[in-house]
Write a protein that holds these residues in place. Structure first.
Motif, PDB file in Angstrom:
ATOM      1  N   LEU A 112      84.867 112.954  53.989  1.00 31.12           N
ATOM      2  CA  LEU A 112      86.088 113.731  54.202  1.00 31.12           C
ATOM      3  C   LEU A 112      85.739 115.174  54.556  1.00 31.12           C
ATOM      4  CD1 LEU A 112      89.089 114.417  54.127  1.00 31.12           C
ATOM      5  CD2 LEU A 112      88.908 114.583  51.634  1.00 31.12           C
ATOM      6  N   VAL A 113      84.812 115.761  53.816  1.00 32.20           N
ATOM      7  CA  VAL A 113      84.403 117.141  54.088  1.00 32.20           C
ATOM      8  C   VAL A 113      83.836 117.257  55.498  1.00 32.20           C
ATOM      9  CG1 VAL A 113      82.765 118.961  53.424  1.00 32.20           C
ATOM     10  CG2 VAL A 113      84.021 117.707  51.657  1.00 32.20           C
ATOM     11  N   ARG A 114      83.000 116.310  55.876  1.00 35.62           N
ATOM     12  CA  ARG A 114      82.407 116.345  57.219  1.00 35.62           C
ATOM     13  C   ARG A 114      83.451 116.063  58.294  1.00 35.62           C
ATOM     14  NH1 ARG A 114      76.892 113.012  55.686  1.00 35.62           N
ATOM     15  NH2 ARG A 114      75.741 114.785  54.828  1.00 35.62           N
ATOM     16  N   GLY A 115      84.307 115.076  58.032  1.00 38.23           N
ATOM     17  CA  GLY A 115      85.328 114.710  59.010  1.00 38.23           C
ATOM     18  C   GLY A 115      86.346 115.808  59.239  1.00 38.23           C
ATOM     19  N   ALA A 116      86.610 116.602  58.189  1.00 36.65           N
ATOM     20  CA  ALA A 116      87.595 117.679  58.307  1.00 36.65           C
ATOM     21  C   ALA A 116      87.164 118.729  59.324  1.00 36.65           C
ATOM     22  CB  ALA A 116      87.819 118.324  56.938  1.00 36.65           C
ATOM     23  N   ALA A 117      85.874 118.793  59.593  1.00 35.20           N
ATOM     24  CA  ALA A 117      85.369 119.776  60.553  1.00 35.20           C
ATOM     25  C   ALA A 117      85.728 119.408  61.992  1.00 35.20           C
ATOM     26  CB  ALA A 117      83.859 119.907  60.412  1.00 35.20           C
ATOM     27  N   SER A 118      86.015 118.120  62.250  1.00 35.10           N
ATOM     28  CA  SER A 118      86.232 117.710  63.641  1.00 35.10           C
ATOM     29  C   SER A 118      87.516 116.918  63.881  1.00 35.10           C
ATOM     30  CB  SER A 118      85.037 116.864  64.115  1.00 35.10           C
ATOM     31  OG  SER A 118      84.873 115.735  63.279  1.00 35.10           O
ATOM     32  N   GLU A 119      88.145 116.418  62.836  1.00 35.92           N
ATOM     33  CA  GLU A 119      89.349 115.606  63.018  1.00 35.92           C
ATOM     34  C   GLU A 119      90.564 116.330  62.450  1.00 35.92           C
ATOM     35  OE1 GLU A 119      89.075 111.412  62.079  1.00 35.92           O
ATOM     36  OE2 GLU A 119      86.895 111.583  61.993  1.00 35.92           O
ATOM     37  N   PRO A 120      91.534 116.680  63.297  1.00 35.78           N
ATOM     38  CA  PRO A 120      92.689 117.451  62.832  1.00 35.78           C
ATOM     39  C   PRO A 120      93.461 116.780  61.690  1.00 35.78           C
ATOM     40  CG  PRO A 120      92.583 117.476  65.225  1.00 35.78           C
ATOM     41  CD  PRO A 120      91.528 116.515  64.764  1.00 35.78           C
ATOM     42  N   ALA A 121      93.628 115.460  61.724  1.00 33.61           N
ATOM     43  CA  ALA A 121      94.389 114.784  60.665  1.00 33.61           C
ATOM     44  C   ALA A 121      93.673 114.907  59.325  1.00 33.61           C
ATOM     45  CB  ALA A 121      94.609 113.315  61.025  1.00 33.61           C
ATOM     46  N   LEU A 122      92.360 114.726  59.331  1.00 30.78           N
ATOM     47  CA  LEU A 122      91.586 114.875  58.097  1.00 30.78           C
ATOM     48  C   LEU A 122      91.577 116.332  57.662  1.00 30.78           C
ATOM     49  CD1 LEU A 122      88.508 112.516  58.658  1.00 30.78           C
ATOM     50  CD2 LEU A 122      90.652 112.045  57.463  1.00 30.78           C
ATOM     51  N   ARG A 123      91.532 117.250  58.621  1.00 32.43           N
ATOM     52  CA  ARG A 123      91.545 118.671  58.283  1.00 32.43           C
ATOM     53  C   ARG A 123      92.828 119.042  57.552  1.00 32.43           C
ATOM     54  NH1 ARG A 123      87.663 122.456  57.711  1.00 32.43           N
ATOM     55  NH2 ARG A 123      88.891 123.935  56.550  1.00 32.43           N
ATOM     56  N   ALA A 124      93.947 118.478  58.010  1.00 32.48           N
ATOM     57  CA  ALA A 124      95.226 118.776  57.373  1.00 32.48           C
ATOM     58  C   ALA A 124      95.243 118.288  55.933  1.00 32.48           C
ATOM     59  CB  ALA A 124      96.367 118.143  58.166  1.00 32.48           C
ATOM     60  N   VAL A 125      94.723 117.086  55.684  1.00 30.30           N
ATOM     61  CA  VAL A 125      94.668 116.551  54.323  1.00 30.30           C
ATOM     62  C   VAL A 125      93.742 117.406  53.462  1.00 30.30           C
ATOM     63  CG1 VAL A 125      93.997 114.573  52.902  1.00 30.30           C
ATOM     64  CG2 VAL A 125      95.190 114.199  55.065  1.00 30.30           C
ATOM     65  N   TYR A 126      92.581 117.721  53.998  1.00 28.66           N
ATOM     66  CA  TYR A 126      91.603 118.536  53.270  1.00 28.66           C
ATOM     67  C   TYR A 126      92.196 119.902  52.931  1.00 28.66           C
ATOM     68  CZ  TYR A 126      87.350 121.175  52.311  1.00 28.66           C
ATOM     69  OH  TYR A 126      86.399 121.976  51.715  1.00 28.66           O
ATOM     70  N   ASP A 127      92.832 120.541  53.920  1.00 29.06           N
ATOM     71  CA  ASP A 127      93.399 121.871  53.688  1.00 29.06           C
ATOM     72  C   ASP A 127      94.508 121.843  52.641  1.00 29.06           C
ATOM     73  OD1 ASP A 127      91.686 123.047  55.497  1.00 29.06           O
ATOM     74  OD2 ASP A 127      93.158 123.176  57.117  1.00 29.06           O
ATOM     75  N   ASP A 128      95.335 120.802  52.669  1.00 24.22           N
ATOM     76  CA  ASP A 128      96.412 120.688  51.674  1.00 24.22           C
ATOM     77  C   ASP A 128      95.829 120.581  50.262  1.00 24.22           C
ATOM     78  OD1 ASP A 128      98.338 120.811  53.625  1.00 24.22           O
ATOM     79  OD2 ASP A 128      98.774 118.653  53.626  1.00 24.22           O
ATOM     80  N   ALA A 129      94.793 119.751  50.106  1.00 22.01           N
ATOM     81  CA  ALA A 129      94.178 119.583  48.786  1.00 22.01           C
ATOM     82  C   ALA A 129      93.474 120.866  48.357  1.00 22.01           C
ATOM     83  CB  ALA A 129      93.192 118.414  48.812  1.00 22.01           C
ATOM     84  N   PHE A 130      92.756 121.496  49.279  1.00 17.43           N
ATOM     85  CA  PHE A 130      92.032 122.735  48.981  1.00 17.43           C
ATOM     86  C   PHE A 130      93.005 123.818  48.510  1.00 17.43           C
ATOM     87  CE2 PHE A 130      89.615 126.587  49.988  1.00 17.43           C
ATOM     88  CZ  PHE A 130      88.316 126.233  49.632  1.00 17.43           C
ATOM     89  N   ARG A 131      94.147 123.908  49.207  1.00 20.18           N
ATOM     90  CA  ARG A 131      95.159 124.906  48.856  1.00 20.18           C
ATOM     91  C   ARG A 131      95.761 124.611  47.473  1.00 20.18           C
ATOM     92  NH1 ARG A 131      96.741 125.574  53.528  1.00 20.18           N
ATOM     93  NH2 ARG A 131      97.861 123.614  53.704  1.00 20.18           N
ATOM     94  N   ALA A 132      96.068 123.348  47.206  1.00 17.48           N
ATOM     95  CA  ALA A 132      96.648 122.972  45.909  1.00 17.48           C
ATOM     96  C   ALA A 132      95.667 123.244  44.777  1.00 17.48           C
ATOM     97  CB  ALA A 132      97.053 121.497  45.919  1.00 17.48           C
ATOM     98  N   LEU A 133      94.400 122.942  44.989  1.00 17.79           N
ATOM     99  CA  LEU A 133      93.394 123.194  43.957  1.00 17.79           C
ATOM    100  C   LEU A 133      93.232 124.693  43.710  1.00 17.79           C
ATOM    101  CD1 LEU A 133      90.664 120.588  44.990  1.00 17.79           C
ATOM    102  CD2 LEU A 133      92.224 120.445  43.042  1.00 17.79           C
ATOM    103  N   GLY A 134      93.237 125.473  44.761  1.00 14.38           N
ATOM    104  CA  GLY A 134      93.084 126.917  44.610  1.00 14.38           C
ATOM    105  C   GLY A 134      94.277 127.559  43.942  1.00 14.38           C
ATOM    106  N   GLU A 135      95.466 127.080  44.272  1.00 12.48           N
ATOM    107  CA  GLU A 135      96.688 127.660  43.735  1.00 12.48           C
ATOM    108  C   GLU A 135      96.756 127.542  42.219  1.00 12.48           C
ATOM    109  OE1 GLU A 135      99.760 130.038  44.318  1.00 12.48           O
ATOM    110  OE2 GLU A 135      98.587 129.239  45.992  1.00 12.48           O
ATOM    111  N   ARG A 136      96.190 126.481  41.700  1.00  7.18           N
ATOM    112  CA  ARG A 136      96.314 126.277  40.249  1.00  7.18           C
ATOM    113  C   ARG A 136      95.527 127.302  39.441  1.00  7.18           C
ATOM    114  NH1 ARG A 136      94.317 120.511  40.193  1.00  7.18           N
ATOM    115  NH2 ARG A 136      96.550 120.394  39.966  1.00  7.18           N
TER     116      ARG A 136
END
Length: 198
Positions: A112-136
């Protein structure tokens, strides 16, 4: 050899069946890269036809995105800090849950981490999770992480560092124990916050 049922079989709704297939996809995510989690593999594991899976998910891209979204949701849920306890205990709980998730789902998480670098759909999922984890971390307590633009930037950097260190630890690139890794990660966030200008 025949088997007998102890009671009537319960027919699942389409939504229940889709959820069951997603749960299976997430279990496969634990030990396989995203490229290895295919419609064919899931059909084989679930004992159903490929056509039925296409009926539930549309295509393999949508299926893979749905599995990743479910895994990311599981990560966010598992790392939720407890309502009670001091701020360091809450921070430790969240960080330990994150380390344990990566440990248990390494192949899928790494892809997922690697795929997020090149696939927009995976990037969106990764960014959403990253943001939720950081917000807490801003909900845990203002004495550790004040809610300012500078601290928000530092939390993003700390998250990226944490991810890199946990992946390196899981890959065996260090002799640190799990507890030593947790001590390092938990101590580093307040230390970074302490470097903020008054």
């Amino acid at each position: 050899m025949s088997t007998t049922s102890s009671g009537p079989r319960t027919r699942m709704s389409p939504q229940q069946r889709r959820e069951q297939l997603l749960d299976l996809g997430v279990r496969l995510f634990a030990t396989r890269s995203l490229d290895e989690i295919s419609i064919d593999l899931l059909a084989q594991e679930a004992g159903i036809s490929r056509g039925l899976l296409y009926h539930y998910f549309g295509d393999k891209v949508a299926f893979r995105e749905a599995v990743v979204r479910r895994a990311a949701d599981d990560l966010v849920a598992q790392t939720e800090p407890p309502a009670e306890g001091d701020e360091i205990a809450k921070l430790l709980h969240s960080v330990a849950a994150y380390v344990d998730f990566v440990d248990a789902n390494y192949e899928g998480y790494l892809s997922l981490v690697r795929g997020a670098a090149s696939e927009p759909a995976l990037r969106a999922v990764y960014d959403d999770a990253f943001r939720a984890l950081g917000e807490r971390f801003f909900d845990i307590g203002s004495s550790i992480v004040p809610d300012t633009p500078a601290s928000r930037l530092l939390v993003r950097g700390w998250q990226a560092m944490t991810e890199e260190l946990v992946l390196a630890w899981k890959a065996g690139e260090t002799d640190l124990t799990r507890d030593q890794l947790l001590d390092l990660l938990v101590a580093s966030l307040p230390a970074l916050m302490g470097a903020l200008p008054a």
